[in-house]
Design a protein around this motif. Sequence first.
Motif, PDB file in Angstrom:
ATOM      1  N   ASP A 116       0.885  -1.832  -0.254  1.00  0.00           N
ATOM      2  CA  ASP A 116       0.116  -0.346  -0.672  1.00  0.00           C
ATOM      3  C   ASP A 116       0.719   1.643  -0.311  1.00  0.00           C
ATOM      4  OD1 ASP A 116      -2.360  -1.641   0.319  1.00  0.00           O
ATOM      5  OD2 ASP A 116      -2.851  -1.267   2.505  1.00  0.00           O
ATOM      6  N   GLY A 117       1.946   1.392   0.394  1.00  0.00           N
ATOM      7  CA  GLY A 117       2.577   2.427   0.435  1.00  0.00           C
ATOM      8  C   GLY A 117       2.454   3.173   1.849  1.00  0.00           C
ATOM      9  N   VAL A 118       3.988   3.938   2.321  1.00  0.00           N
ATOM     10  CA  VAL A 118       3.903   4.818   3.233  1.00  0.00           C
ATOM     11  C   VAL A 118       3.686   6.307   3.083  1.00  0.00           C
ATOM     12  CG1 VAL A 118       5.204   5.214   5.699  1.00  0.00           C
ATOM     13  CG2 VAL A 118       5.633   2.576   3.927  1.00  0.00           C
ATOM     14  N   SER A 119       3.009   7.119   3.879  1.00  0.00           N
ATOM     15  CA  SER A 119       2.822   8.528   3.648  1.00  0.00           C
ATOM     16  C   SER A 119       3.672   9.133   3.736  1.00  0.00           C
ATOM     17  CB  SER A 119       1.389   8.827   4.647  1.00  0.00           C
ATOM     18  OG  SER A 119       1.158  10.026   4.423  1.00  0.00           O
ATOM     19  N   GLY A 120       3.871   9.631   2.993  1.00  0.00           N
ATOM     20  CA  GLY A 120       5.019  11.228   3.239  1.00  0.00           C
ATOM     21  C   GLY A 120       4.942  12.312   3.239  1.00  0.00           C
ATOM     22  N   GLY A 121       3.999  12.723   3.707  1.00  0.00           N
ATOM     23  CA  GLY A 121       2.877  13.728   3.505  1.00  0.00           C
ATOM     24  C   GLY A 121       1.767  14.156   2.538  1.00  0.00           C
ATOM     25  N   VAL A 122       1.269  15.191   3.465  1.00  0.00           N
ATOM     26  CA  VAL A 122      -0.248  15.798   2.409  1.00  0.00           C
ATOM     27  C   VAL A 122      -0.123  17.125   1.999  1.00  0.00           C
ATOM     28  CG1 VAL A 122      -2.686  16.082   2.965  1.00  0.00           C
ATOM     29  CG2 VAL A 122      -1.474  13.518   3.937  1.00  0.00           C
ATOM     30  N   LEU A 123       0.003  17.718   1.191  1.00  0.00           N
ATOM     31  CA  LEU A 123      -0.544  18.701   0.915  1.00  0.00           C
ATOM     32  C   LEU A 123      -2.064  19.305   0.958  1.00  0.00           C
ATOM     33  CD1 LEU A 123       2.007  19.308  -1.597  1.00  0.00           C
ATOM     34  CD2 LEU A 123       1.749  20.751   0.728  1.00  0.00           C
ATOM     35  N   THR A 124      -2.603  20.425   1.762  1.00  0.00           N
ATOM     36  CA  THR A 124      -4.628  20.486   1.132  1.00  0.00           C
ATOM     37  C   THR A 124      -4.296  21.638   0.550  1.00  0.00           C
ATOM     38  OG1 THR A 124      -3.998  21.804   3.500  1.00  0.00           O
ATOM     39  CG2 THR A 124      -4.843  19.371   3.193  1.00  0.00           C
ATOM     40  N   GLN A 125      -3.489  22.513  -0.235  1.00  0.00           N
ATOM     41  CA  GLN A 125      -4.026  24.067  -0.383  1.00  0.00           C
ATOM     42  C   GLN A 125      -2.648  24.023  -2.171  1.00  0.00           C
ATOM     43  OE1 GLN A 125      -2.752  26.308   1.897  1.00  0.00           O
ATOM     44  NE2 GLN A 125      -0.440  26.578   1.796  1.00  0.00           N
ATOM     45  N   SER A 126      -3.384  25.098  -2.938  1.00  0.00           N
ATOM     46  CA  SER A 126      -2.476  25.076  -4.142  1.00  0.00           C
ATOM     47  C   SER A 126      -0.766  25.612  -3.725  1.00  0.00           C
ATOM     48  CB  SER A 126      -3.629  26.236  -4.920  1.00  0.00           C
ATOM     49  OG  SER A 126      -2.749  27.291  -4.543  1.00  0.00           O
ATOM     50  N   ILE A 127      -0.264  25.456  -4.473  1.00  0.00           N
ATOM     51  CA  ILE A 127       1.039  25.853  -4.915  1.00  0.00           C
ATOM     52  C   ILE A 127       1.436  27.498  -4.725  1.00  0.00           C
ATOM     53  CG2 ILE A 127       3.617  25.985  -4.768  1.00  0.00           C
ATOM     54  CD1 ILE A 127       2.205  23.764  -2.847  1.00  0.00           C
ATOM     55  N   GLY A 128       0.944  27.382  -6.450  1.00  0.00           N
ATOM     56  CA  GLY A 128       0.724  28.457  -6.807  1.00  0.00           C
ATOM     57  C   GLY A 128       2.368  28.466  -7.849  1.00  0.00           C
ATOM     58  N   SER A 129       2.756  29.660  -8.034  1.00  0.00           N
ATOM     59  CA  SER A 129       4.100  29.329  -9.234  1.00  0.00           C
ATOM     60  C   SER A 129       5.156  29.233  -8.049  1.00  0.00           C
ATOM     61  CB  SER A 129       3.678  30.858 -10.198  1.00  0.00           C
ATOM     62  OG  SER A 129       3.672  32.361  -9.349  1.00  0.00           O
ATOM     63  N   GLU A 130       5.060  30.052  -7.052  1.00  0.00           N
ATOM     64  CA  GLU A 130       5.856  29.872  -6.277  1.00  0.00           C
ATOM     65  C   GLU A 130       6.848  28.531  -6.145  1.00  0.00           C
ATOM     66  OE1 GLU A 130       7.882  32.287  -4.955  1.00  0.00           O
ATOM     67  OE2 GLU A 130       6.178  33.947  -5.693  1.00  0.00           O
ATOM     68  N   GLU A 131       8.310  28.193  -5.994  1.00  0.00           N
ATOM     69  CA  GLU A 131       9.065  26.907  -5.397  1.00  0.00           C
ATOM     70  C   GLU A 131       8.733  26.550  -3.905  1.00  0.00           C
ATOM     71  OE1 GLU A 131      13.214  26.668  -5.730  1.00  0.00           O
ATOM     72  OE2 GLU A 131      12.300  25.670  -7.570  1.00  0.00           O
ATOM     73  N   VAL A 132       7.943  25.732  -3.739  1.00  0.00           N
ATOM     74  CA  VAL A 132       7.432  24.886  -2.150  1.00  0.00           C
ATOM     75  C   VAL A 132       8.283  23.311  -1.799  1.00  0.00           C
ATOM     76  CG1 VAL A 132       5.241  24.217  -0.601  1.00  0.00           C
ATOM     77  CG2 VAL A 132       5.492  26.292  -2.297  1.00  0.00           C
ATOM     78  N   PHE A 133       8.809  24.025  -0.690  1.00  0.00           N
ATOM     79  CA  PHE A 133       9.310  22.768   0.055  1.00  0.00           C
ATOM     80  C   PHE A 133       8.917  22.299   0.635  1.00  0.00           C
ATOM     81  CE2 PHE A 133      12.720  25.762  -1.972  1.00  0.00           C
ATOM     82  CZ  PHE A 133      13.276  25.260  -2.615  1.00  0.00           C
ATOM     83  N   MET A 134       8.631  20.833   0.950  1.00  0.00           N
ATOM     84  CA  MET A 134       8.235  19.938   1.684  1.00  0.00           C
ATOM     85  C   MET A 134       8.962  18.393   2.727  1.00  0.00           C
ATOM     86  SD  MET A 134       4.107  17.624   1.315  1.00  0.00           S
ATOM     87  CE  MET A 134       4.754  15.821   1.119  1.00  0.00           C
ATOM     88  N   PRO A 135       8.807  18.672   3.842  1.00  0.00           N
ATOM     89  CA  PRO A 135       9.670  17.602   4.274  1.00  0.00           C
ATOM     90  C   PRO A 135       8.744  16.789   4.311  1.00  0.00           C
ATOM     91  CG  PRO A 135       8.145  18.352   5.924  1.00  0.00           C
ATOM     92  CD  PRO A 135       8.001  19.159   4.181  1.00  0.00           C
ATOM     93  N   ILE A 136      10.009  15.369   4.229  1.00  0.00           N
ATOM     94  CA  ILE A 136       8.929  13.789   3.555  1.00  0.00           C
ATOM     95  C   ILE A 136       9.459  13.249   4.648  1.00  0.00           C
ATOM     96  CG2 ILE A 136       9.260  11.635   1.682  1.00  0.00           C
ATOM     97  CD1 ILE A 136      10.187  13.451  -0.040  1.00  0.00           C
TER      98      ILE A 136
END
Length: 169
Positions: free
Chosen positions: A117-137
């Motif tokens: 099934d896989g292991v969850s590495g994180g959730v995003l609930t909103q848009s990112i837009g044109s800005e570069e976003v970094f999310m921890p895994i």
Amino acid sequence: MDMSRSGTSRQNWFIVSLLLMALLAGILLALPHLRDVHADTSADGMAELREQLLADPTSISGSWLRTLNPIVKDVQGDLVWNSTQQQGVLRIRDLPDPKAGHFYQLWLYDTHGNTTDGVSGGVLTQSIGSEEVFMPIKTDTPVQEPYKFEFKLQNDQNENGQILLMVQP
């Protein structure tokens, strides 16, 4: 003599009380600014962590492979994962807002894992837009040898989700 001490004592308590209230008001006024500073620092920290992980020869990384889903036609980014440190960073931009009741979720698949099934590495609930976003895994279960990363559009009714992006190191 007792009366003057009592009056001075009350005056001192009054001054101390006023100073404490002024200090509290200052903290409350500064708190929103401090939150913004913390958010900026953590974004910089994620970019720095990403660079450190990329420099580590034991890390694995890859750019997103897009599906034909029009939601992700403009999405750009990549990810890096280090099994020894059990952490990684997802980098993404141009990701649209998910529909109401939907969210994005990263899944890691491990050759040594007990589940397909896989292991969850994180959730995003909103848009990112044109800005570069970094999310921890970050995972709750250790991932030793990932063979695939999937970025899915999920909702509460569909546990499987729809694959939008993938990295295969």
